[in-house]
Design a protein around this motif. Structure first.
Motif, PDB file in Angstrom:
ATOM      1  N   GLU A   4      -6.821  -7.369   3.869  1.00  0.00           N
ATOM      2  CA  GLU A   4      -7.095  -7.924   2.550  1.00  0.00           C
ATOM      3  C   GLU A   4      -7.270  -6.781   1.548  1.00  0.00           C
ATOM      4  O   GLU A   4      -8.007  -5.825   1.813  1.00  0.00           O
ATOM      5  CB  GLU A   4      -8.382  -8.757   2.583  1.00  0.00           C
ATOM      6  CG  GLU A   4      -8.464  -9.744   3.733  1.00  0.00           C
ATOM      7  CD  GLU A   4      -7.415 -10.823   3.645  1.00  0.00           C
ATOM      8  OE1 GLU A   4      -7.240 -11.372   2.543  1.00  0.00           O
ATOM      9  OE2 GLU A   4      -6.759 -11.099   4.666  1.00  0.00           O
ATOM     10  N   GLY A   5      -6.597  -6.878   0.417  1.00  0.00           N
ATOM     11  CA  GLY A   5      -6.727  -5.828  -0.580  1.00  0.00           C
ATOM     12  C   GLY A   5      -6.008  -6.170  -1.861  1.00  0.00           C
ATOM     13  O   GLY A   5      -5.491  -7.277  -2.034  1.00  0.00           O
ATOM     14  N   VAL A   6      -5.979  -5.187  -2.746  1.00  0.00           N
ATOM     15  CA  VAL A   6      -5.334  -5.349  -4.056  1.00  0.00           C
ATOM     16  C   VAL A   6      -4.306  -4.247  -4.241  1.00  0.00           C
ATOM     17  O   VAL A   6      -4.595  -3.068  -3.953  1.00  0.00           O
ATOM     18  CB  VAL A   6      -6.374  -5.291  -5.202  1.00  0.00           C
ATOM     19  CG1 VAL A   6      -5.686  -5.401  -6.559  1.00  0.00           C
ATOM     20  CG2 VAL A   6      -7.409  -6.393  -5.043  1.00  0.00           C
ATOM     21  N   VAL A   7      -3.131  -4.594  -4.710  1.00  0.00           N
ATOM     22  CA  VAL A   7      -2.104  -3.597  -5.010  1.00  0.00           C
ATOM     23  C   VAL A   7      -2.528  -2.864  -6.276  1.00  0.00           C
ATOM     24  O   VAL A   7      -2.624  -3.472  -7.346  1.00  0.00           O
ATOM     25  CB  VAL A   7      -0.718  -4.263  -5.204  1.00  0.00           C
ATOM     26  CG1 VAL A   7       0.328  -3.218  -5.585  1.00  0.00           C
ATOM     27  CG2 VAL A   7      -0.308  -5.017  -3.949  1.00  0.00           C
ATOM     28  N   ASP A   8      -2.845  -1.575  -6.141  1.00  0.00           N
ATOM     29  CA  ASP A   8      -3.335  -0.828  -7.305  1.00  0.00           C
ATOM     30  C   ASP A   8      -2.291   0.102  -7.911  1.00  0.00           C
ATOM     31  O   ASP A   8      -2.471   0.588  -9.016  1.00  0.00           O
ATOM     32  CB  ASP A   8      -4.613  -0.064  -6.972  1.00  0.00           C
ATOM     33  CG  ASP A   8      -4.408   1.010  -5.912  1.00  0.00           C
ATOM     34  OD1 ASP A   8      -3.368   0.982  -5.220  1.00  0.00           O
ATOM     35  OD2 ASP A   8      -5.288   1.878  -5.769  1.00  0.00           O
ATOM     36  N   ARG A   9      -1.199   0.362  -7.182  1.00  0.00           N
ATOM     37  CA  ARG A   9      -0.121   1.186  -7.746  1.00  0.00           C
ATOM     38  C   ARG A   9       1.211   0.741  -7.164  1.00  0.00           C
ATOM     39  O   ARG A   9       1.295   0.313  -6.005  1.00  0.00           O
ATOM     40  CB  ARG A   9      -0.319   2.671  -7.417  1.00  0.00           C
ATOM     41  CG  ARG A   9      -1.494   3.317  -8.126  1.00  0.00           C
ATOM     42  CD  ARG A   9      -1.534   4.808  -7.889  1.00  0.00           C
ATOM     43  NE  ARG A   9      -0.432   5.503  -8.547  1.00  0.00           N
ATOM     44  CZ  ARG A   9      -0.158   6.789  -8.434  1.00  0.00           C
ATOM     45  NH1 ARG A   9      -0.915   7.553  -7.671  1.00  0.00           N
ATOM     46  NH2 ARG A   9       0.842   7.343  -9.063  1.00  0.00           N
ATOM     47  N   VAL A  10       2.258   0.855  -7.969  1.00  0.00           N
ATOM     48  CA  VAL A  10       3.625   0.628  -7.502  1.00  0.00           C
ATOM     49  C   VAL A  10       4.454   1.819  -7.955  1.00  0.00           C
ATOM     50  O   VAL A  10       4.403   2.208  -9.128  1.00  0.00           O
ATOM     51  CB  VAL A  10       4.219  -0.684  -8.070  1.00  0.00           C
ATOM     52  CG1 VAL A  10       5.700  -0.786  -7.739  1.00  0.00           C
ATOM     53  CG2 VAL A  10       3.470  -1.893  -7.514  1.00  0.00           C
TER      54      VAL A  10
ATOM     55  N   GLY B 159       7.636   2.540  -3.548  1.00  0.00           N
ATOM     56  CA  GLY B 159       6.511   2.295  -2.671  1.00  0.00           C
ATOM     57  C   GLY B 159       5.366   1.633  -3.405  1.00  0.00           C
ATOM     58  O   GLY B 159       5.500   1.215  -4.560  1.00  0.00           O
ATOM     59  N   LEU B 160       4.245   1.544  -2.721  1.00  0.00           N
ATOM     60  CA  LEU B 160       3.064   0.947  -3.334  1.00  0.00           C
ATOM     61  C   LEU B 160       1.807   1.430  -2.638  1.00  0.00           C
ATOM     62  O   LEU B 160       1.858   2.056  -1.574  1.00  0.00           O
ATOM     63  CB  LEU B 160       3.136  -0.584  -3.317  1.00  0.00           C
ATOM     64  CG  LEU B 160       3.342  -1.309  -1.989  1.00  0.00           C
ATOM     65  CD1 LEU B 160       2.076  -1.381  -1.167  1.00  0.00           C
ATOM     66  CD2 LEU B 160       3.838  -2.723  -2.233  1.00  0.00           C
ATOM     67  N   SER B 161       0.684   1.132  -3.263  1.00  0.00           N
ATOM     68  CA  SER B 161      -0.621   1.475  -2.710  1.00  0.00           C
ATOM     69  C   SER B 161      -1.474   0.218  -2.721  1.00  0.00           C
ATOM     70  O   SER B 161      -1.490  -0.529  -3.702  1.00  0.00           O
ATOM     71  CB  SER B 161      -1.268   2.563  -3.578  1.00  0.00           C
ATOM     72  OG  SER B 161      -2.631   2.717  -3.251  1.00  0.00           O
ATOM     73  N   VAL B 162      -2.154  -0.033  -1.607  1.00  0.00           N
ATOM     74  CA  VAL B 162      -3.056  -1.178  -1.496  1.00  0.00           C
ATOM     75  C   VAL B 162      -4.473  -0.657  -1.278  1.00  0.00           C
ATOM     76  O   VAL B 162      -4.717   0.121  -0.356  1.00  0.00           O
ATOM     77  CB  VAL B 162      -2.654  -2.099  -0.325  1.00  0.00           C
ATOM     78  CG1 VAL B 162      -3.654  -3.257  -0.194  1.00  0.00           C
ATOM     79  CG2 VAL B 162      -1.246  -2.641  -0.497  1.00  0.00           C
ATOM     80  N   GLN B 163      -5.389  -1.075  -2.147  1.00  0.00           N
ATOM     81  CA  GLN B 163      -6.795  -0.705  -1.963  1.00  0.00           C
ATOM     82  C   GLN B 163      -7.499  -1.835  -1.240  1.00  0.00           C
ATOM     83  O   GLN B 163      -7.489  -2.988  -1.682  1.00  0.00           O
ATOM     84  CB  GLN B 163      -7.486  -0.436  -3.297  1.00  0.00           C
ATOM     85  CG  GLN B 163      -8.932   0.009  -3.110  1.00  0.00           C
ATOM     86  CD  GLN B 163      -9.495   0.694  -4.332  1.00  0.00           C
ATOM     87  OE1 GLN B 163      -8.978   0.559  -5.423  1.00  0.00           O
ATOM     88  NE2 GLN B 163     -10.569   1.445  -4.150  1.00  0.00           N
ATOM     89  N   PHE B 164      -8.112  -1.501  -0.100  1.00  0.00           N
ATOM     90  CA  PHE B 164      -8.773  -2.510   0.719  1.00  0.00           C
ATOM     91  C   PHE B 164     -10.239  -2.660   0.322  1.00  0.00           C
ATOM     92  O   PHE B 164     -10.783  -1.855  -0.438  1.00  0.00           O
ATOM     93  CB  PHE B 164      -8.628  -2.147   2.199  1.00  0.00           C
ATOM     94  CG  PHE B 164      -7.199  -2.217   2.667  1.00  0.00           C
ATOM     95  CD1 PHE B 164      -6.564  -3.430   2.847  1.00  0.00           C
ATOM     96  CD2 PHE B 164      -6.477  -1.053   2.877  1.00  0.00           C
ATOM     97  CE1 PHE B 164      -5.250  -3.495   3.255  1.00  0.00           C
ATOM     98  CE2 PHE B 164      -5.160  -1.104   3.293  1.00  0.00           C
ATOM     99  CZ  PHE B 164      -4.539  -2.334   3.479  1.00  0.00           C
ATOM    100  N   ASN B 165     -10.852  -3.698   0.849  1.00  0.00           N
ATOM    101  CA  ASN B 165     -12.223  -4.032   0.448  1.00  0.00           C
ATOM    102  C   ASN B 165     -13.228  -2.940   0.791  1.00  0.00           C
ATOM    103  O   ASN B 165     -14.278  -2.846   0.157  1.00  0.00           O
ATOM    104  CB  ASN B 165     -12.649  -5.359   1.102  1.00  0.00           C
ATOM    105  CG  ASN B 165     -11.796  -6.528   0.609  1.00  0.00           C
ATOM    106  OD1 ASN B 165     -11.249  -6.479  -0.492  1.00  0.00           O
ATOM    107  ND2 ASN B 165     -11.683  -7.571   1.403  1.00  0.00           N
ATOM    108  N   ASP B 166     -12.907  -2.098   1.789  1.00  0.00           N
ATOM    109  CA  ASP B 166     -13.833  -1.024   2.167  1.00  0.00           C
ATOM    110  C   ASP B 166     -13.645   0.237   1.318  1.00  0.00           C
ATOM    111  O   ASP B 166     -14.286   1.254   1.546  1.00  0.00           O
ATOM    112  CB  ASP B 166     -13.689  -0.681   3.646  1.00  0.00           C
ATOM    113  CG  ASP B 166     -12.306  -0.157   4.013  1.00  0.00           C
ATOM    114  OD1 ASP B 166     -11.443  -0.048   3.105  1.00  0.00           O
ATOM    115  OD2 ASP B 166     -12.084   0.133   5.208  1.00  0.00           O
ATOM    116  N   GLY B 167     -12.737   0.159   0.340  1.00  0.00           N
ATOM    117  CA  GLY B 167     -12.512   1.296  -0.558  1.00  0.00           C
ATOM    118  C   GLY B 167     -11.361   2.190  -0.156  1.00  0.00           C
ATOM    119  O   GLY B 167     -10.910   3.017  -0.952  1.00  0.00           O
ATOM    120  N   LYS B 168     -10.876   2.060   1.061  1.00  0.00           N
ATOM    121  CA  LYS B 168      -9.741   2.877   1.499  1.00  0.00           C
ATOM    122  C   LYS B 168      -8.453   2.374   0.855  1.00  0.00           C
ATOM    123  O   LYS B 168      -8.321   1.193   0.515  1.00  0.00           O
ATOM    124  CB  LYS B 168      -9.600   2.834   3.023  1.00  0.00           C
ATOM    125  CG  LYS B 168     -10.722   3.537   3.758  1.00  0.00           C
ATOM    126  CD  LYS B 168     -10.540   3.424   5.267  1.00  0.00           C
ATOM    127  CE  LYS B 168     -11.690   4.104   5.999  1.00  0.00           C
ATOM    128  NZ  LYS B 168     -11.613   3.888   7.459  1.00  0.00           N
TER     129      LYS B 168
END
Length: 202
Positions: free
Chosen positions: A38-44, A54-63
């Protein structure tokens, strides 16, 4: 599914002049990529630069987990993604020497972390595409790497392993034959082919 890491975390080699801040996973172009949690896409990433698309997903634990060299990105900035959700497809974009997925990971403090433990999870979460789809993709990748020496080695390995594969195939046939003769034949054939396929991967 078997995952082949083509470049390890921290590697310095002909391609990586400075320590590699991720792992490269050999994947045929077009392999489905799914979110690991579970997370949010913070960069594309738009395809410009080393990482390509590519993309970056930030997860609920901050990683944060970064996917690079993709052929297509299906998620957008701000999207909430769930484990197993399709986020795009692997590719060969950016500064890449061949089809693969670059997987990077950052801690909550922004420091680079070794994403190697995620490699198996990347493969297993893609297993929902079906074993035949994944096997076919690996087979295409391996066929592209065939050399004369490789063929000779494969024939030698197959000759040694064939008796074992035949016994296993016969056992599968006998077991399935108790329920269906037609299925037993196909079960034995698939078992033998799978055994020969595994030899090629070793």
């Amino acid at each position: 599914m078997i995952v082949r890491i083509s470049s390890k975390f921290g590697a310095v080699d002909a391609v990586h002049k400075t320590p590699h801040m991720g792992v490269d996973l050999a994947k045929p172009e077009g392999t489905t990529l799914r979110a690991l949690g579970e997370g949010v896409v913070d960069r594309v990433f738009d395809g410009i630069g080393n990482i390509g698309k590519g993309l970056s997903v930030q997860f609920n634990d901050g990683k944060r987990v970064i996917y690079g060299h993709m052929s297509e990105v299906k998620a957008r900035i701000g999207d909430n993604v769930h484990a197993g959700e399709i986020i795009g497809f692997s590719g060969n974009t950016g500064n890449s020497t061949g089809p693969h997925l670059h997987l990077g990971m950052k801690g909550a403090d922004g420091s680079w972390l070794d994403p190697t433990p995620l490699a198996d999870k990347v493969a297993n979460i893609n297993w929902v595409d079906g074993p035949l789809t994944q096997m076919w993709g690996l087979l295409r990748e391996k066929v592209s790497e065939i050399t004369v020496d490789g063929v000779v080695d494969y024939i030698a390995d197959s000759a040694v392993a064939l008796p074992v594969i035949a016994v296993v195939g016969g056992s599968v046939y006998a077991l399935i034959n108790m329920f269906s003769k037609g299925a037993a034949k196909w079960g034995a054939i698939v078992t033998v082919l799978y055994g020969l396929f595994i030899i090629r991967l070793s």
